[in-house]
Design a protein around this motif. Structure first.
Motif, PDB file in Angstrom:
ATOM      1  N   SER A   8      46.478  31.142  36.277  1.00 48.58           N
ATOM      2  CA  SER A   8      46.283  30.544  37.596  1.00 48.58           C
ATOM      3  C   SER A   8      46.418  29.031  37.513  1.00 48.58           C
ATOM      4  CB  SER A   8      44.892  30.891  38.137  1.00 48.58           C
ATOM      5  OG  SER A   8      44.616  30.100  39.288  1.00 48.58           O
ATOM      6  N   GLU A  67      38.542  24.454  43.034  1.00 51.18           N
ATOM      7  CA  GLU A  67      38.040  25.524  42.158  1.00 51.18           C
ATOM      8  C   GLU A  67      38.156  26.881  42.843  1.00 51.18           C
ATOM      9  OE1 GLU A  67      37.153  25.657  39.084  1.00 51.18           O
ATOM     10  OE2 GLU A  67      36.863  23.574  38.484  1.00 51.18           O
ATOM     11  N   TYR A  68      37.838  26.928  44.124  1.00 48.19           N
ATOM     12  CA  TYR A  68      37.997  28.204  44.825  1.00 48.19           C
ATOM     13  C   TYR A  68      39.468  28.604  44.829  1.00 48.19           C
ATOM     14  CZ  TYR A  68      37.936  31.830  48.366  1.00 48.19           C
ATOM     15  OH  TYR A  68      38.100  33.022  49.027  1.00 48.19           O
ATOM     16  N   ASN A  69      40.352  27.618  45.009  1.00 49.32           N
ATOM     17  CA  ASN A  69      41.783  27.909  44.987  1.00 49.32           C
ATOM     18  C   ASN A  69      42.247  28.378  43.618  1.00 49.32           C
ATOM     19  OD1 ASN A  69      42.389  27.500  47.687  1.00 49.32           O
ATOM     20  ND2 ASN A  69      42.711  25.294  47.427  1.00 49.32           N
ATOM     21  N   LEU A  70      41.623  27.878  42.569  1.00 51.41           N
ATOM     22  CA  LEU A  70      41.940  28.353  41.222  1.00 51.41           C
ATOM     23  C   LEU A  70      41.614  29.840  41.116  1.00 51.41           C
ATOM     24  CD1 LEU A  70      42.958  27.001  38.614  1.00 51.41           C
ATOM     25  CD2 LEU A  70      40.575  26.645  37.959  1.00 51.41           C
ATOM     26  N   ALA A  71      40.465  30.224  41.667  1.00 46.85           N
ATOM     27  CA  ALA A  71      40.051  31.625  41.621  1.00 46.85           C
ATOM     28  C   ALA A  71      40.922  32.491  42.530  1.00 46.85           C
ATOM     29  CB  ALA A  71      38.577  31.751  42.021  1.00 46.85           C
ATOM     30  N   LEU A  72      41.236  31.977  43.703  1.00 45.85           N
ATOM     31  CA  LEU A  72      42.067  32.725  44.651  1.00 45.85           C
ATOM     32  C   LEU A  72      43.457  32.973  44.070  1.00 45.85           C
ATOM     33  CD1 LEU A  72      42.441  33.862  47.531  1.00 45.85           C
ATOM     34  CD2 LEU A  72      43.048  31.537  48.252  1.00 45.85           C
ATOM     35  N   GLU A 118      44.255  33.132  40.953  1.00 43.44           N
ATOM     36  CA  GLU A 118      44.160  34.135  39.889  1.00 43.44           C
ATOM     37  C   GLU A 118      44.073  35.529  40.500  1.00 43.44           C
ATOM     38  OE1 GLU A 118      41.632  34.245  35.947  1.00 43.44           O
ATOM     39  OE2 GLU A 118      40.487  35.171  37.570  1.00 43.44           O
ATOM     40  N   ASP A 119      43.338  35.643  41.581  1.00 39.07           N
ATOM     41  CA  ASP A 119      43.212  36.930  42.266  1.00 39.07           C
ATOM     42  C   ASP A 119      44.577  37.421  42.735  1.00 39.07           C
ATOM     43  OD1 ASP A 119      40.976  38.196  44.842  1.00 39.07           O
ATOM     44  OD2 ASP A 119      41.374  38.874  42.799  1.00 39.07           O
ATOM     45  N   ASP A 130      43.964  32.489  52.393  1.00 38.94           N
ATOM     46  CA  ASP A 130      42.727  33.016  51.826  1.00 38.94           C
ATOM     47  C   ASP A 130      42.824  34.512  51.511  1.00 38.94           C
ATOM     48  OD1 ASP A 130      39.243  33.433  52.750  1.00 38.94           O
ATOM     49  OD2 ASP A 130      40.121  32.799  50.848  1.00 38.94           O
ATOM     50  N   GLU A 179      45.850  25.164  43.321  1.00 38.30           N
ATOM     51  CA  GLU A 179      46.713  24.392  44.206  1.00 38.30           C
ATOM     52  C   GLU A 179      47.430  23.286  43.450  1.00 38.30           C
ATOM     53  OE1 GLU A 179      43.034  22.694  46.404  1.00 38.30           O
ATOM     54  OE2 GLU A 179      44.490  21.071  46.496  1.00 38.30           O
TER      55      GLU A 179
END
Lengths: 222, 428
Positions: A196, A165-170, A172-173, A125, A199
């Protein structure tokens, strides 16, 4: 350790055609000329202007390397290496780039080894670069500053835990962390692309930390 | 524009290996014992999906019923006049379902059923359906819904569909977006791609699915009509185009777009094409979910340092944090009555499906597994389907919202993820 029997040979200059080294490199690795005062294992140094090909099958094809001068700096002192030096020249079968594994080479940042590192890893994370990650990114940024015009693609990834979706954003971050540091080291933003995959493209398929660690990554693709 | 590697197809004969099978892993002690007698066949009839089998499986997987074992059904009345209630009381059945199936001269089937109260010895429900063979299962699901409604007071959700993504590894890796009955039967592939597909989302009228596709090598949002196969590329901005969520009136899609530098919640008007940005924060903001009244959007943000659920007025305004326990709360979905938010939560026990209560602002874990994701409510709010791993295989499972019953839908081949439960069907 250096001994009194060391002596410094003058650098020799050879063209790439003579050496025929490219045949034996599955990954063409950029590197820099080592200062001759470096004392570690023998390394064959190639200067390839703008000629980089990604090893992992991603990224754009690089233009063909141009003919450049190669400066070979045999590095003294370590028993047995003088033999390797002698056989290294002109002997195709022995011609391999030996990366510098010595992590204590703080001044030049580890050169080949760091540039050979095409993946940087992250904690769970987190999109913060570790010290090792920062060192690798710095090496790539320095290379990019010399290899003008080269584009780089940063692919962000995440491990399987949590929502996609959160993993897609993470992911990219994470790619952006690498991009930001490259820009801080002077690489123009127009040469850096981020994408990105969250996962969705794991390299390790296990369901444990050993696999998850390998999947929390940014891949640096030329 | 369709890439050669993509197929947009409504396959009429699904591959046999795609059928899901159901195992009920835990039951509820308060389950109603019910006897479902195999429906009598009138005349020569081609063996299709026997209605009693479909009804039995439906009622069992809801966890609210305990169908009597088939072997115990010595008496098989086909008519109400043949029912001896005393026998059924001795078998401790509280309710009895009998029926008939007949094939008509035009090839269609007529199904009749009666639901009987064993103690009061009276009929609770009875109905007749005339359907083509392809809709026999659907008629049986509607009977299950009627039985569920009569005996529990709550509307059943058996005549519904699910969308999910199936991953096939051979002959080469393919991602299939599929729509099936909510028991896994009759899967139809609506999109096939060599690249990942994420986040299928049903339009409120059940006619379209929005989803995220990587077919162009990066995330983009499409909205596809299930009947015609036509689709619209809704979002292809720079960066992430993700997490589509339909407004309850079906006119807008909330989504996560990172085109402005980091993922933010936006609302895209499907009629006008207008795009309005809702969140303004340098952190990750993603996974929007509309409240049933359309006034509020819940979403995931890590602006506090870890992913947590926030809410913001759909018309714009200040974001307010909802979840404060655990270091991971994401994937919010409002319940149909708006009282709860299902989510993925890590309270120290791994990533589990949980239920956030708006009333007492607390999270209850509903599962005991550790790799859960993508919770989706049945349209009656009674069950949550989600993706999980069983023995390192990616499967779908469903848990009752009181956490007491669970069943697993096992795909016979391939890995399944990203389930989305349809709204109630509006087409007959």
């Amino acid at each position: 350790m250096p001994t009194s029997s060391m002596r410094k040979s003058p650098p020799r200059r050879l063209s790439l055609r003579t050496l025929s080294l490219r045949k034996f490199l599955s990954c063409m690795l950029p590197s820099r000329t080592l200062p001759s005062r470096r004392l570690s294992s023998y390394a064959l140094v190639l200067l390839l202007g703008g000629a980089l090909a990604g090893c992992g099958g991603g990224g754009a094809l690089a233009p063909a390397p141009e003919e450049v001068e190669v400066e070979i700096n045999p590095v003294e002192g370590i028993a047995g290496d003088t033999d390797a030096t002698a056989t290294g020249l002109g002997d195709d079968s022995a011609a391999q780039t030996q990366g510098l594994d010595d992590a204590s080479s703080a001044d030049s940042g580890g050169g080949d080894a760091l540039l050979a590192q095409r993946v940087v890893y992250f904690e769970y994370d987190s999109s913060a670069l570790t010290a090792a990650g920062q060192a690798a990114v710095r090496a790539h940024a320095r290379h990019l500053r010399t290899a003008t015009g080269t584009q780089v693609v940063l692919e962000g990834h995440a491990d399987e835990r949590g929502t996609r979706e959160y993993n897609l954003a993470l992911a990219e971050d994470r790619a952006k962390s690498v991009a930001d540091l490259m820009q801080a080291f002077g690489v123009e933003s127009g040469r850096i692309q981020t994408v990105s995959y969250g996962e969705e493209r794991p390299v390790a398929l296990g369901h444990d930390e050993a696999s998850w660690h390998l999947n929390r990554r940014v891949e640096i693709l030329y | 524009m369709t890439a050669p590697a993509l197929l947009l197809a409504m396959l009429l004969s699904p591959p046999a290996q795609a059928v899901l099978t159901i195992e009920v892993t835990r039951g509820s002690e308060a389950a109603i014992p019910i006897a479902i007698v195999p429906f009598a066949r009138v005349g020569a009839i081609a063996e299709a999906d026997a209605p009693a089998d479909v009804i039995t499986a439906d009622l069992r997987r809801s966890g609210r019923f305990e169908p009597l074992a088939r072997e115990d059904l010595a008496n098989r009345p086909d008519d109400i006049s043949a029912v001896q209630y005393k026998n059924w009381r001795l078998l401790q059945a509280e309710a009895l379902v009998i029926g008939t199936v007949a094939q008509l001269s035009d090839g269609r089937y007529e199904i009749r059923f009666r639901l009987l109260d064993v103690f009061r010895e009276q009929q609770l429900a009875g109905q007749k359906f005339v359907v083509p063979a392809a809709r026999l299962r659907k008629a049986a699901h509607r009977i299950s819904d009627l039985i569920h409604q009569k005996l529990t007071g709550k509307r059943g959700a058996f005549d519904t569909r699910i969308a999910y993504v199936s991953v096939q590894e051979s002959p080469r890796k393919r991602f299939l977006l599929q729509v099936a009955d909510s028991d896994g039967h009759n899967p139809k592939t609506i999109l096939e791609s060599p690249q990942p597909i994420l986040s299928p989302a049903w339009s409120p009228d059940g006619n379209r699915l929005a989803y995220v596709s990587f077919e162009k090598k990066r995330s983009m949002i499409y909205a596809q009509n299930l009947w015609s196969g036509e689709r619209e590329l809704v979002a292809s901005h720079d960066g992430i185009n993700g997490a589509p969520a339909w407004s309850p009136d079906g006119t807008r899609l909330a989504m996560a777009l990172s085109k402005d530098g980091n993922p933010e919640i936006h609302i895209h008007d499907l009629r006008s094409g207008d795009l309005r940005r809702l969140t303004r924060h340098t952190a990750i903001d993603t996974e929007p979910a509309w409240s049933p009244d359309g006034a509020t959007i819940a979403f995931t943000s890590n602006r506090s340092g870890t992913p947590q659920i926030y809410r913001i007025p759909a018309a714009g305004g200040v974001a307010r944090r909802l979840t404060f326990s655990g270091n991971y709360n994401a994937g919010a979905q409002y319940s149909p009555d708006g009282e709860f938010i299902a989510l993925v939560t890590n309270q120290g026990n791994g990533h589990r499906v949980g239920l956030y209560s708006a009333a007492n602002r607390s999270i209850t874990e509903l599962t005991q597994t550790t790799q859960d994701e993508s919770p989706t409510f049945a349209p009656n709010g009674e069950m949550l389907m989600y993706a999980t791993q069983v023995g390192a295989i990616n499967v779908l499972a469903a848990v009752s919202t009181d956490g007491r019953v669970r069943h697993i839908l096992r795909l016979q081949s391939g890995a399944v993820r990203e389930p989305a439960w349809s709204p109630y069907n509006r087409k007959p």
